[in-house]
Design a protein around this motif. Structure first.
Motif, PDB file in Angstrom:
ATOM      1  N   HIS A 231       0.838  -1.203   0.000  1.00 43.80           N
ATOM      2  CA  HIS A 231       0.000   0.000   0.000  1.00 43.80           C
ATOM      3  C   HIS A 231       0.869   1.247   0.000  1.00 43.80           C
ATOM      4  CE1 HIS A 231       0.613   1.228   4.265  1.00 43.80           C
ATOM      5  NE2 HIS A 231       0.880  -0.061   4.420  1.00 43.80           N
ATOM      6  N   PHE A 232       0.300   2.342  -0.532  1.00 38.43           N
ATOM      7  CA  PHE A 232       0.969   3.640  -0.494  1.00 38.43           C
ATOM      8  C   PHE A 232       0.081   4.700   0.153  1.00 38.43           C
ATOM      9  CE2 PHE A 232      -1.623   3.968  -4.251  1.00 38.43           C
ATOM     10  CZ  PHE A 232      -1.915   5.309  -4.405  1.00 38.43           C
ATOM     11  N   LEU A 233      -1.154   4.344   0.451  1.00 40.04           N
ATOM     12  CA  LEU A 233      -2.082   5.252   1.115  1.00 40.04           C
ATOM     13  C   LEU A 233      -2.328   4.783   2.546  1.00 40.04           C
ATOM     14  CD1 LEU A 233      -4.711   5.780  -1.735  1.00 40.04           C
ATOM     15  CD2 LEU A 233      -3.084   7.473  -0.884  1.00 40.04           C
TER      16      LEU A 233
ATOM     17  N   LYS B  45      -5.634   9.170   6.829  1.00 42.46           N
ATOM     18  CA  LYS B  45      -6.429   8.915   5.623  1.00 42.46           C
ATOM     19  C   LYS B  45      -7.204  10.149   5.184  1.00 42.46           C
ATOM     20  CE  LYS B  45     -10.565   7.232   8.058  1.00 42.46           C
ATOM     21  NZ  LYS B  45     -10.029   7.361   9.430  1.00 42.46           N
ATOM     22  N   PHE B  46      -7.463  11.071   6.125  1.00 40.44           N
ATOM     23  CA  PHE B  46      -8.254  12.256   5.781  1.00 40.44           C
ATOM     24  C   PHE B  46      -7.481  13.228   4.883  1.00 40.44           C
ATOM     25  CE2 PHE B  46     -10.237  10.899   9.823  1.00 40.44           C
ATOM     26  CZ  PHE B  46     -11.535  10.730   9.360  1.00 40.44           C
ATOM     27  N   ILE B  47      -6.161  13.126   4.866  1.00 38.64           N
ATOM     28  CA  ILE B  47      -5.369  14.051   4.034  1.00 38.64           C
ATOM     29  C   ILE B  47      -5.610  13.806   2.547  1.00 38.64           C
ATOM     30  CG2 ILE B  47      -3.035  14.788   3.430  1.00 38.64           C
ATOM     31  CD1 ILE B  47      -2.209  14.220   6.306  1.00 38.64           C
ATOM     32  N   PRO B  48      -5.388  12.582   2.014  1.00 40.94           N
ATOM     33  CA  PRO B  48      -5.663  12.383   0.583  1.00 40.94           C
ATOM     34  C   PRO B  48      -7.137  12.537   0.233  1.00 40.94           C
ATOM     35  CG  PRO B  48      -5.135  10.295   1.648  1.00 40.94           C
ATOM     36  CD  PRO B  48      -4.816  11.368   2.630  1.00 40.94           C
TER      37      PRO B  48
ATOM     38  N   GLY C 290      -8.029   2.330   0.019  1.00 42.22           N
ATOM     39  CA  GLY C 290      -7.575   3.480  -0.762  1.00 42.22           C
ATOM     40  C   GLY C 290      -7.057   3.088  -2.127  1.00 42.22           C
ATOM     41  N   GLU C 291      -6.259   2.040  -2.184  1.00 41.47           N
ATOM     42  CA  GLU C 291      -5.719   1.588  -3.469  1.00 41.47           C
ATOM     43  C   GLU C 291      -6.827   1.082  -4.384  1.00 41.47           C
ATOM     44  OE1 GLU C 291      -2.619   2.123  -0.742  1.00 41.47           O
ATOM     45  OE2 GLU C 291      -4.327   0.764  -0.512  1.00 41.47           O
TER      46      GLU C 291
END
Length: 392
Positions: free
Chosen positions: A205-207, A215-218, A340-341
């Motif tokens: 994973h990258f997120l 997680k709220f940033i992206p 996310g991915e």
């Protein structure tokens, strides 16, 4: 800033600007001599006299005692293919040669002399232009543009060099560099398109994970960008469908046309190839061949640009298939790929939905079988590469 770019259709130029002068230029008598004018503007006496009047800023109108016939004869002479040989046309005078996007290069040269441009939007519009009527033609046009812009960036006429030698403003230089980076932008676009699929296939994973506050940033960046762009379209009186079509196009074109333009520009820079000027058809479609079900659908052919787009689609479809098999562990938030991915991969599939429909389309609305085979082979190579990398 010195003003908007000159990019083809819908522009007026002062003759003083086109003739290679700067705002503070002064023309000497020697430059207005017959020999000097002919070396610069060609052998047409009538045209040279007209140019001399502009260069000297004379208010006296040029007399035309011979009437219309002599003017037509001079026009034929100036319009001939060999007229500009041995003159300053294409180097200092007129449109500047050396790029497939000669309009942007000409505008850069004009700004480099110190001129400013103005953007006018009269009602009714002063110009009506025509655009490519098919998706393959549009992608070919975008490839040519990205190639030409990269040619300028890598040439001695680059805005960075013009900034150091001419009168180009710094912020105007940055604007030119930004637009001329179209082809280069394809590299990170492709990397970002492949990253979610790579993570899903390799179970990495990258997120941030669902349970992590980061997680709220992206999510916030994603929502802010798309809500803001949508609001811009709505304020301009455009529809949500128009916004969505442009969002899809902004993902497709960099990863297809611009990437091929990047390869073409680099090959020319290395001296391994010459850029071919690809003419784009701009005929108006009548819609007679389209049924209501096909209106707005993409058309396809065997062009390499569709190989890239189809490969990206197949890679992400394969990744989603593998991700669904590991869906339970994904929800639990293990060390592997997360929600996310998967959402990123779904977003890419939605952006390339026209390609997905093309997989099952027929005729010009279907992706040719040869393109599907090439894309399938590339997608399999990518999946195999991911597996090898995860094992190593």
């Amino acid at each position: 800033m010195q003003g908007i770019f000159y990019s083809g259709t819908g522009c007026f130029h002062r003759r003083k600007v086109i003739y290679g002068l700067s705002p503070d230029s002064t023309v000497t008598k020697g430059e207005l001599g017959d020999e000097s004018l002919q070396n610069t503007f060609g052998k047409s006496t009538k045209f040279s006299k007209s140019a001399a009047q502009i260069l000297s800023e004379s208010q006296v109108k040029t007399q035309n005692p011979s009437g219309l016939s002599s003017s037509l004869e001079a026009a034929y002479q100036v319009a001939s293919c060999s007229y500009e040989h041995g003159t300053s046309w294409g180097e200092k005078v007129g449109w500047i040669y050396g790029s497939a996007t000669e309009d942007v290069l000409t505008g850069l040269t004009i700004h480099g002399r110190g001129w400013k441009s103005a953007y006018l939007t009269p009602e009714p519009p002063a110009f009506l232009g025509s655009a490519p009527s098919s998706w393959p033609t549009t992608l070919i046009q975008q490839k040519r543009w990205s190639t030409g812009l990269l040619e300028i960036l890598l040439s001695p006429k680059s805005p960075i060099i013009v900034l150091s030698k001419g009168k180009l403003h710094f912020r105007q230089c940055l604007a030119y560099v930004w637009i001329q980076m179209w082809a280069v932008r394809s590299i990170p676009e492709l990397c970002y398109a492949a990253l979610p699929a790579y993570c899903i296939i390799t179970n990495s994973h990258f997120l941030p994970k669902v349970h992590e506050p980061a997680k709220f940033i992206p999510v916030a960046l994603f929502l802010i960008y798309y809500i803001y762009t949508l609001s811009e379209y709505l304020r301009a009186g455009l529809s949500i469908q128009t916004w969505w079509n442009n969002q899809k196009t902004l993902r497709i074109i960099p990863m297809t046309s611009w990437f091929l333009g990047f390869l073409s520009g680099i090959l020319k820079f290395l001296g391994l190839s010459e850029t071919m000027f690809e003419v784009t058809k701009k005929d108006q479609t009548t819609g007679a061949d389209d049924t209501n079900a096909n209106v707005g659908r993409f058309t396809f052919d065997e062009s390499p640009v569709f190989v890239l787009g189809t490969t990206i689609l197949l890679v992400n479809l394969a990744a989603l298939a593998l991700g669904l098999l590991r869906f339970r562990s994904t929800i639990r938030g293990g060390d592997g790929s997360g929600v996310g991915e998967i959402l990123c991969s779904v977003w890419l599939v939605l952006c390339f939905w026209s390609f997905f429909r093309g997989l099952f389309g027929t005729g010009k609305y279907g992706i040719p079988f040869s393109v599907i085979c090439k894309s399938g082979a590339l997608a399999l190579l990518f999946v195999q590469f991911c597996k090898w990398n995860s094992m190593g």
